[in-house]
Write an enzyme that holds these catalytic residues in place. Structure first.
Site, PDB file in Angstrom:
ATOM      1  N   ASP A 105       0.868  -1.191   0.212  1.00  0.00           N
ATOM      2  CA  ASP A 105       0.049  -0.041  -0.102  1.00  0.00           C
ATOM      3  C   ASP A 105       0.802   1.238   0.093  1.00  0.00           C
ATOM      4  O   ASP A 105       1.951   1.454   0.379  1.00  0.00           O
ATOM      5  CB  ASP A 105      -0.774  -0.041   1.489  1.00  0.00           C
ATOM      6  N   HIS A 250       3.599  -2.248   3.169  1.00  0.00           N
ATOM      7  CA  HIS A 250       3.761  -1.090   2.565  1.00  0.00           C
ATOM      8  C   HIS A 250       4.799  -0.889   1.837  1.00  0.00           C
ATOM      9  O   HIS A 250       6.082  -1.362   2.333  1.00  0.00           O
ATOM     10  CB  HIS A 250       3.518  -0.131   3.716  1.00  0.00           C
TER      11      HIS A 250
END
Length: 284
Positions: A105, A250
């Site tokens: 992400d 992430h």
């Protein structure tokens, strides 16, 4: 009239008949070569034929046959819109036994995303990247690299806000702008959306579906955004590994060096353990 005086007339009629027969045969051969229907053929009243028409200069057969292949040809289909869900996909068991999905992400970030892509490339693994529009617009080369290497690019809003606290039109703006940037860079809109913080409501589900996107959540949160240490991230992935699991990590939003290092360690271990790392197929 004498018999021999009638012979020239008969010869003339025979020559004329032969000429007419040859002309008719030539017309039939020409009609077969160009695809032009014969006069009075079945279906002739259904509209103009695809081939040459009377009183119109005849195209060469090669030009006629290649015309539907040009860039101006209309699209043959549109991707069907997904239904409006009430909850996101939290796992993907349908991808196969001992299969997991890796997701990243907040990127793309030129400091960390290239290293993640390099590790995935070394092991011939595909992943899902949920990108933020404000990051994607300045790093379109990374979007194209993701696409070219077979990864799935999803929508993660424009500024990573808490959507459940926003008005409907503001939510639509966050999602639409990001989809537009992805489409400008790649020529197609994303088919997956992930709400920032995993905070979903009716607006995000409805607008996502209207924009052609399915909602994706996760099964296993590595909590790498808290920078708990590389070993801790690796341990969480290994202990949470199971068929259908969707792993959240992430590649942007802060210092992601631990996330990069952890992937280098746990990815080959998952593969050695017999897991397959895959992505959902593209909808048609």
């Amino acid at each position: 009239m004498k018999k021999d005086e009638m012979l020239p007339g008969r010869r003339t009629l025979l020559r004329v008949g032969a000429c007419l027969g040859a002309a008719a045969a030539l017309r039939m051969l020409t009609a077969e070569d160009t695809g032009a229907p014969e006069s009075g053929a079945a279906g002739a009243d259904a509209g103009p034929a695809a081939g040459p028409q009377p009183a119109v200069p005849r195209l060469k057969s090669t030009a006629y046959r290649l015309e539907p292949m040009t860039a101006e040809a209309p699209p043959q289909y549109r991707t069907a819109l997904p239904p409006v869900r009430r909850r996101p996909f939290l796992s993907m068991p349908a991808l196969g036994p001992r299969t997991m999905v890796l997701t990243f992400d907040d990127g793309p970030d030129p400091r960390y995303t290239p290293e993640i892509l390099r590790t995935l490339r070394e092991h011939d693994v595909r992943a899902m990247f949920f990108v933020c529009g404000e990051m994607a617009t300045d790093n379109r080369d990374l979007l194209r690299e993701m696409r070219d290497e077979g990864h799935v690019i999803g929508n993660h809003s424009w500024t990573h806000p808490l959507l459940i606290k926003m008005a409907r039109e503001a939510v639509r703006d966050e999602m639409t702008r990001t989809s537009e940037v992805i489409e400008e860079a790649l020529g197609e809109r994303p088919q997956w959306f992930r709400a920032p913080y995993g905070a979903w409501n009716r607006n995000s589900f409805q607008i996502g579906a209207e924009l052609g996107m399915e909602p994706m959540g996760w099964t296993l949160d590595t909590l790498d955004w808290t920078t708990p240490g590389t070993d801790t991230i690796v341990r969480r992935v290994r202990e949470g590994a199971a068929p259908g699991v969707v792993v959240l990590s992430h590649d942007a939003g802060g210092d992601r060096s631990q996330s990069v290092a952890a992937l280098r360690t746990y990815l080959p271990r998952l593969l050695t353990s017999g897991y397959h790392l895959r992505v959902p197929p593209k909808r048609r």
